[in-house]
Write a protein that holds these residues in place. Structure first.
Motif, mmCIF file in Angstrom:
data_model
loop_
_atom_site.group_PDB
_atom_site.id
_atom_site.type_symbol
_atom_site.label_atom_id
_atom_site.label_comp_id
_atom_site.label_asym_id
_atom_site.label_seq_id
_atom_site.Cartn_x
_atom_site.Cartn_y
_atom_site.Cartn_z
ATOM 1 N N GLY A 401 21.710 7.794 8.171
ATOM 2 C CA GLY A 401 20.731 9.106 8.672
ATOM 3 C C GLY A 401 19.268 8.289 8.506
ATOM 4 N N VAL A 402 18.575 8.661 9.768
ATOM 5 C CA VAL A 402 17.090 8.195 9.694
ATOM 6 C C VAL A 402 16.201 9.383 9.859
ATOM 7 N N GLY A 403 15.228 9.295 9.031
ATOM 8 C CA GLY A 403 14.292 10.164 9.060
ATOM 9 C C GLY A 403 12.981 9.878 9.675
ATOM 10 N N ARG A 404 12.036 10.636 9.690
ATOM 11 C CA ARG A 404 10.844 10.453 10.470
ATOM 12 C C ARG A 404 9.842 9.312 9.781
ATOM 13 N N ILE A 405 8.988 8.851 10.543
ATOM 14 C CA ILE A 405 8.160 7.767 9.950
ATOM 15 C C ILE A 405 6.913 8.646 9.743
ATOM 16 N N THR A 406 6.304 8.516 8.562
ATOM 17 C CA THR A 406 4.998 9.174 8.099
ATOM 18 C C THR A 406 4.035 8.268 7.546
ATOM 19 N N GLU A 407 2.634 8.344 7.971
ATOM 20 C CA GLU A 407 1.650 7.527 7.492
ATOM 21 C C GLU A 407 1.091 8.121 6.084
ATOM 22 N N ARG A 408 1.144 7.280 5.040
ATOM 23 C CA ARG A 408 0.416 7.763 3.734
ATOM 24 C C ARG A 408 0.096 6.616 2.788
ATOM 25 N N PRO A 409 -0.772 6.797 1.962
ATOM 26 C CA PRO A 409 -1.239 5.818 1.079
ATOM 27 C C PRO A 409 0.032 5.192 0.324
ATOM 28 N N ILE A 410 -0.240 3.777 0.039
ATOM 29 C CA ILE A 410 1.122 3.057 -0.597
ATOM 30 C C ILE A 410 0.158 2.109 -1.279
ATOM 31 N N MET A 411 0.944 1.522 -2.386
ATOM 32 C CA MET A 411 0.385 0.333 -3.346
ATOM 33 C C MET A 411 0.883 -0.810 -2.722
ATOM 34 N N LYS A 412 0.136 -1.570 -2.440
ATOM 35 C CA LYS A 412 0.489 -3.020 -1.837
ATOM 36 C C LYS A 412 -0.260 -3.961 -2.396
ATOM 37 N N ASN A 413 0.444 -4.974 -3.215
ATOM 38 C CA ASN A 413 -0.425 -6.137 -3.768
ATOM 39 C C ASN A 413 -1.734 -5.629 -4.766
ATOM 40 N N GLY A 414 -1.266 -4.434 -5.512
ATOM 41 C CA GLY A 414 -2.333 -3.864 -6.592
ATOM 42 C C GLY A 414 -3.230 -3.228 -5.821
ATOM 43 N N GLU A 415 -3.022 -2.929 -4.337
ATOM 44 C CA GLU A 415 -4.228 -2.131 -3.689
ATOM 45 C C GLU A 415 -3.596 -0.805 -2.891
ATOM 46 N N VAL A 416 -4.486 -0.059 -2.912
ATOM 47 C CA VAL A 416 -3.788 1.220 -2.063
ATOM 48 C C VAL A 416 -4.303 1.127 -0.536
ATOM 49 N N VAL A 417 -3.172 0.954 0.202
ATOM 50 C CA VAL A 417 -3.397 0.823 1.635
ATOM 51 C C VAL A 417 -2.691 1.826 2.304
ATOM 52 N N GLY A 418 -3.085 2.034 3.823
ATOM 53 C CA GLY A 418 -2.283 2.882 4.339
ATOM 54 C C GLY A 418 -0.725 2.357 4.897
ATOM 55 N N GLY A 419 0.296 2.951 4.921
ATOM 56 C CA GLY A 419 1.639 2.281 5.272
ATOM 57 C C GLY A 419 2.196 3.480 5.982
ATOM 58 N N GLN A 420 3.248 2.743 6.941
ATOM 59 C CA GLN A 420 4.115 3.483 7.556
ATOM 60 C C GLN A 420 5.565 3.555 7.003
ATOM 61 N N MET A 421 5.837 4.881 6.217
ATOM 62 C CA MET A 421 6.816 4.848 5.758
ATOM 63 C C MET A 421 8.059 5.698 6.504
ATOM 64 N N MET A 422 9.181 4.990 6.561
ATOM 65 C CA MET A 422 10.487 5.677 7.055
ATOM 66 C C MET A 422 11.350 6.146 6.061
#
Length: 459
Positions: A401-422
């Motif tokens: 099952g595939v849900g929507r993609i939402t843009e939200r803050p995520i942690m990446k390499n110790g930093e908070v960045v914007g990410g597209q999460m599916m």
């Protein structure tokens, strides 16, 4: 010239009736073999009924909107060939004693329908008309499959029951090559083949609008409150969906794992190739990428690309990759199949998805285009949903099952960045697949979707 009487055929396994929605021909029209005669709606889909022969339409026996059963006389065609110039009936070797007993009435109907038959001609005279060749004969067996008279004759000569052969021709028609392959020990039937695709999941969260017919409007009084009720008859397609869902849910113990993946790079890639897709007149969505990722995943974890046979208690691992794509239509959830997805590149898969989805929504899919999936994908993201618990297309053992993609803050390499999460939901048959195996497969799928450059290895 001879008269070909066409009885309503069985358009698929278990399909014993259909509704003639619209005739596409009229008396006097010339038709070629495989030309569409009518649009027919049945419990599987809206399909086009092909002409079994070359000829000219003589008479249409049932009007638009008529529900007919297998064996009903629906149209007569004038065909070239030897005969008495009026009408003749071929007693097929498959005809049962009951069918033979009714052959005289069929002959009488033919005699009355033929415009060239003299008014004084008796039914008996018509019945005893000179025999005609099989290629010029009338198909009069109630449970026929789609095949030309010549192919039926060839099958009889080979002592083969044509109903046991899976047709590979247009509209599922059995060809001479199919008969020859069957005789040589080949088997066209797909192992673990499901019933038509709309028997797949519909309780996966889709808010499907299904045409219904009002039967009764009434009111009931309970506890002093009057409730206005409207009773409606479920369409055949919805009844079959309900039966399939119940069988799947109560046969296979479902477990669903839910996860999400950062698809920022995939979103960028799709945006970059949009212009290339437009040049090729292709609608590029995320589904082709998901299909390729799923194929790569189940290659590594073949237990997910399988079916379970209750009688033998065997897991049947599929070495082919036919991906079912759930498509929301106003008639219910249809699931056309992308066959041999492992052999197709992204462009081809995108074209196939767009074509099949379009024809599913307009009721133009053929039953054989909704059969044979080995694992399925259902996308609730297009309706704005995220996580859900899709129902397995039994006897398959997993569905993505595939849900929507939402843009939200995520942690990446110790930093908070914007990410597209599916959002992803994987349902599986817990009799066959353990939770750890399912999560390993989910992790593989996530890795591919997060790193779309890996798709280059799958093209």
């Amino acid at each position: 010239m001879g008269l070909y009487v066409f009885h309503f055929p069985e358009l698929g396994e278990g399909l014993h009736e259909g509704r003639i929605e619209k005739w596409l021909v009229k008396p006097g029209d010339e038709v070629k073999e495989d030309d569409a005669l009518a649009e027919v709606e049945n419990d599987k889909a809206m399909v086009e009924l092909p002409s079994p022969v070359d000829g000219k339409v003589v008479d249409i026996k049932v009007p638009d909107g008529t529900t007919v059963v297998v064996g009903d006389l629906i149209i007569t065609l004038e065909v070239a060939g030897e005969g008495n110039g009026d009408a003749a009936v071929l007693q097929d070797e498959k005809t049962s004693g009951v069918q033979q007993a009714g052959l005289e009435s069929v002959a009488q109907h033919v005699a009355q329908a033929s415009p060239s038959a003299p008014a004084t001609e008796s039914p008996a005279h018509t019945q005893h008309a000179a025999p005609v060749k099989a290629d010029d004969a009338i198909r009069s067996v109630a449970h026929d499959v789609l095949a030309t008279p010549g192919v039926r004759k060839f099958a009889r000569e080979q002592h083969v029951d044509i109903s046991q052969i899976h047709g590979t021709g247009a509209h599922g028609k059995v060809t001479k090559e199919d008969v020859a392959t069957f005789v040589q020990g080949g088997d066209h039937v797909v192992v673990g083949e499901q019933v038509a695709a709309h028997e797949m999941q519909s309780s996966d969260g889709h808010n499907t609008q299904v045409p219904i017919t009002t039967q009764v409007t009434s009111s009931t009084a309970v506890g002093g409150l009057v409730t206005i009720e409207e009773r409606v008859a479920l369409p055949g397609i919805r009844k079959i969906i309900a039966q399939a869902m119940a069988k799947s849910k109560y046969t296979a113990p479902h477990v669903t794992i839910m996860d999400e993946v950062d698809v920022t790079e995939l979103v960028k890639l799709r945006q970059e190739i949009k212009s290339l897709a437009q040049e090729r007149e292709i609608k590029i969505t995320y589904l082709p990428f998901i299909v390729k990722a799923l194929v790569a995943t189940v290659r590594k974890y073949p237990e997910l690309n399988a079916s379970f046979e209750e009688e033998t208690q065997e897991l049947v691992l599929k070495r082919s990759y036919h991906i079912g794509i759930a498509t929301d239509t106003d008639r219910g959830l249809m699931v056309p199949v992308i066959g041999d997805a492992d052999r197709k590149n992204m462009w081809t898969i995108a074209k196939s998805i767009d074509d099949l989805a379009s024809r599913a929504r307009t009721g133009k899919l053929m039953p054989n285009e909704m059969k044979g999936s080995t694992i399925s994908i259902t996308n609730i993201g297009s309706a704005g949903g995220m996580f859900f618990t899709p129902i397995i297309n039994y006897p398959e053992v997993a569905i993505l099952g595939v849900g929507r993609i939402t843009e939200r803050p995520i942690m990446k390499n110790g930093e908070v960045v914007g990410g597209q999460m599916m959002a992803l939901s994987l349902s599986f048959d817990h009799r066959i697949i353990d939770g750890a195996l399912a999560q390993h497969a989910m992790n593989e799928l996530k890795n591919l979707l997060a790193n779309p450059q890996l798709f280059l290895l799958e093209v």
